[in-house]
Enzyme design. Sequence first.
Site, mmCIF file in Angstrom:
data_model
loop_
_atom_site.group_PDB
_atom_site.id
_atom_site.type_symbol
_atom_site.label_atom_id
_atom_site.label_comp_id
_atom_site.label_asym_id
_atom_site.label_seq_id
_atom_site.Cartn_x
_atom_site.Cartn_y
_atom_site.Cartn_z
ATOM 1 C CE1 TYR A 139 -3.699 2.585 1.134
ATOM 2 C CE2 TYR A 139 -1.827 3.567 2.270
ATOM 3 C CZ TYR A 139 -3.118 3.654 1.779
ATOM 4 O OH TYR A 139 -3.827 4.828 1.950
ATOM 5 C CD GLU A 227 -6.152 4.992 -0.512
ATOM 6 O OE1 GLU A 227 -6.080 4.713 0.692
ATOM 7 O OE2 GLU A 227 -7.229 5.221 -1.091
#
Length: 354
Positions: A139, A227
């Site tokens: 991530y 993101e």
Amino acid sequence: MAGPMSAGAANGSLCSWLTPRRWLNLQEYQSKKLMQDSGVAVQRFYVADTASEAQEAAKRLNAKEIVLKAQILAGGRGKGVFDSGLKGGVHLTKDPAVVGELAKKMLGFNLITKQTPKDGVKVKTVMVAEALDISRETYFAILMDRACNGPVMVGSPQGGMDIEEVAATTPELIFKEVIDIYKGVQDDQALRMAANLGFKGPLQRQAADQIKRLYDLFLKVDATQVEVNPLGETPEGQVVCFDAKINFDDNAEFRQKDVFAMDDMTESDATEMEAAKWDLKYIGMDGNIACFVNGAGLAMATCDIIDLHGGKPANFLDLGGGVKERQVYEAFKLLTADPKVTASYQQKWFHLLP
């Protein structure tokens, strides 16, 4: 630098609570195109509006495996159902002919997921992309952080899953790097973040390069958040951004006309669209008590108070600090037009609507 992050965001994004609600909505393929234009590694893909175009795109890809994705803004596509009877808005296949058949059952039909209205959302476009194996998922995000007075990088070696859960259960696996707005992402920062994400050997340098390119994109489009989940590693030794969410600073619309021209409002609620025209932050809810509030924090607190005492808010409505008379008038029109509303709460004053 490791540290715990908030696990309170409602939409599954670790960063979303730090930024105001934005009104620009981009489809997945549009975000991928922005990344691609900035040199960020993404899967090869095409966009199609008809089944024949989708089949032809699959042939042009000449890939070992192809992924076909219905393009709607709502999440949960993979587990969704079409009113054509087809199950799933995301399909894998090795046969281009199958892509065409699947696209026939997607395009022009409504896809129903947990995040769509009851009748679903009509699919007008599909993305045909090269399917890549992922050997490891991480991530990574860049966002504006008020506490740091600027952008920060946030990453975790645990990607491809709900990052809120990672932050809540294993906060030591969340890593953060503050970016100097004048210097940008330095080589040592990018390499350190890549190492914290678990990239080793040549992949560490490759991941660091992707991190710097993502920061270039962040600046280039006036983003408040980029993101990537997952930022993946393939068995062939590639670092690829497989899925991304980009939020934009609406105050920069005047210099980001090309980006804002891509705004897809077809799935937006009509009342929210009308509110946005008057720069009002409105979100419809299922209750009957309308909220008419100045300030996002107070608006959220108002909704909580109503719920605490057994009521149900009909909406979240933030007028904003610089509200004008016409905006107040339009806000009242929005509230009174809602047939569910039987009462309203205006900051401290409560009264029944006539």
